[in-house]
Design a protein around this motif. Structure first.
Motif, PDB file in Angstrom:
ATOM      1  N   HIS A  13      -1.417  10.074  -0.885  1.00 59.76           N
ATOM      2  CA  HIS A  13      -0.599  10.098   0.340  1.00 59.76           C
ATOM      3  C   HIS A  13       0.222   8.809   0.429  1.00 59.76           C
ATOM      4  O   HIS A  13      -0.288   7.712   0.226  1.00 59.76           O
ATOM      5  N   ALA A  14       1.521   8.956   0.718  1.00 60.79           N
ATOM      6  CA  ALA A  14       2.410   7.796   0.842  1.00 60.79           C
ATOM      7  C   ALA A  14       3.016   7.777   2.240  1.00 60.79           C
ATOM      8  O   ALA A  14       3.316   8.832   2.820  1.00 60.79           O
ATOM      9  N   LYS A  15       3.203   6.565   2.777  1.00 59.89           N
ATOM     10  CA  LYS A  15       3.733   6.426   4.134  1.00 59.89           C
ATOM     11  C   LYS A  15       4.433   5.077   4.267  1.00 59.89           C
ATOM     12  O   LYS A  15       3.963   4.071   3.723  1.00 59.89           O
ATOM     13  N   ASP A  16       5.566   5.050   4.977  1.00 56.18           N
ATOM     14  CA  ASP A  16       6.253   3.807   5.314  1.00 56.18           C
ATOM     15  C   ASP A  16       5.829   3.407   6.717  1.00 56.18           C
ATOM     16  O   ASP A  16       5.849   4.227   7.640  1.00 56.18           O
ATOM     17  N   VAL A  17       5.444   2.135   6.876  1.00 54.70           N
ATOM     18  CA  VAL A  17       4.912   1.652   8.148  1.00 54.70           C
ATOM     19  C   VAL A  17       5.712   0.444   8.608  1.00 54.70           C
ATOM     20  O   VAL A  17       5.914  -0.506   7.837  1.00 54.70           O
ATOM     21  N   LEU A  18       6.156   0.465   9.864  1.00 55.67           N
ATOM     22  CA  LEU A  18       6.852  -0.651  10.479  1.00 55.67           C
ATOM     23  C   LEU A  18       5.797  -1.605  11.035  1.00 55.67           C
ATOM     24  O   LEU A  18       5.021  -1.239  11.907  1.00 55.67           O
ATOM     25  N   GLN A  19       5.715  -2.827  10.473  1.00 57.03           N
ATOM     26  CA  GLN A  19       4.691  -3.790  10.870  1.00 57.03           C
ATOM     27  C   GLN A  19       5.298  -5.168  11.036  1.00 57.03           C
ATOM     28  O   GLN A  19       6.301  -5.499  10.398  1.00 57.03           O
ATOM     29  N   GLU A  35     -10.858   4.340   2.077  1.00 55.86           N
ATOM     30  CA  GLU A  35     -10.488   2.916   2.187  1.00 55.86           C
ATOM     31  C   GLU A  35      -9.678   2.483   0.957  1.00 55.86           C
ATOM     32  O   GLU A  35      -9.922   1.420   0.392  1.00 55.86           O
ATOM     33  N   SER A  36      -8.730   3.307   0.532  1.00 56.32           N
ATOM     34  CA  SER A  36      -7.938   2.998  -0.663  1.00 56.32           C
ATOM     35  C   SER A  36      -6.438   3.006  -0.367  1.00 56.32           C
ATOM     36  O   SER A  36      -5.630   3.265  -1.244  1.00 56.32           O
ATOM     37  N   PHE A  37      -6.070   2.737   0.859  1.00 52.80           N
ATOM     38  CA  PHE A  37      -4.670   2.679   1.289  1.00 52.80           C
ATOM     39  C   PHE A  37      -4.173   1.264   1.038  1.00 52.80           C
ATOM     40  O   PHE A  37      -4.735   0.296   1.545  1.00 52.80           O
ATOM     41  N   SER A  38      -3.130   1.098   0.220  1.00 54.24           N
ATOM     42  CA  SER A  38      -2.667  -0.255  -0.103  1.00 54.24           C
ATOM     43  C   SER A  38      -1.144  -0.325  -0.097  1.00 54.24           C
ATOM     44  O   SER A  38      -0.458   0.683  -0.261  1.00 54.24           O
ATOM     45  N   LYS A  39      -0.637  -1.552   0.087  1.00 51.84           N
ATOM     46  CA  LYS A  39       0.803  -1.796   0.091  1.00 51.84           C
ATOM     47  C   LYS A  39       1.361  -1.614  -1.310  1.00 51.84           C
ATOM     48  O   LYS A  39       0.739  -1.984  -2.299  1.00 51.84           O
ATOM     49  N   GLN A  40       2.560  -1.081  -1.379  1.00 52.59           N
ATOM     50  CA  GLN A  40       3.271  -0.927  -2.637  1.00 52.59           C
ATOM     51  C   GLN A  40       4.309  -2.033  -2.748  1.00 52.59           C
ATOM     52  O   GLN A  40       4.819  -2.520  -1.740  1.00 52.59           O
ATOM     53  N   VAL A  41       4.631  -2.428  -3.959  1.00 54.05           N
ATOM     54  CA  VAL A  41       5.684  -3.407  -4.185  1.00 54.05           C
ATOM     55  C   VAL A  41       7.002  -2.636  -4.251  1.00 54.05           C
ATOM     56  O   VAL A  41       7.202  -1.808  -5.139  1.00 54.05           O
TER      57      VAL A  41
END
Length: 102
Positions: A13-19, A35-41
């Motif tokens: 699953h991929a998602k763009d998050v405004l933070q 618990e495997s959701f991580s930021k992409q470069v």
């Protein structure tokens, strides 16, 4: 605020998050709760909000065009003025512009 791309390594699953920059990174996948959701470069992404300089100065690009044209006209005018005097026309100097000093 930056927009970060996240991806779950368990389900994909991929998602763009405004933070905010100060916010902690997300770790729980909203799709599978792993618990495997991580930021992409990725390339830098950000969202401009409000009525700041970008909305008034660079919107449409037409505001810069008259200023650039005026600058080009003022730069060209002094360059043409000496050519007119050097062409042998009457001068307002005491010597009449026909001496070696002009």
């Amino acid at each position: 605020m930056p927009i970060y791309a996240y991806r779950c390594s368990a389900c994909g699953h991929a998602k763009d998050v405004l933070q905010k920059l100060s916010d902690a990174p997300l770790t729980t996948c909203p799709a599978c709760s792993a618990e495997s959701f991580s930021k992409q470069v990725t390339a830098a992404g950000f969202q401009l909000k409000g009525s700041g300089w970008y909305a008034t100065d660079f919107k449409g690009g037409s505001a810069a065009a008259p200023a650039a044209a005026a600058a080009a006209d003022s730069a060209a005018a002094p360059a043409e003025a000496p050519k007119a005097e050097a062409s042998g026309g009457a001068s307002s100097t005491a010597c009449g512009g026909s001496c070696a000093c002009h």
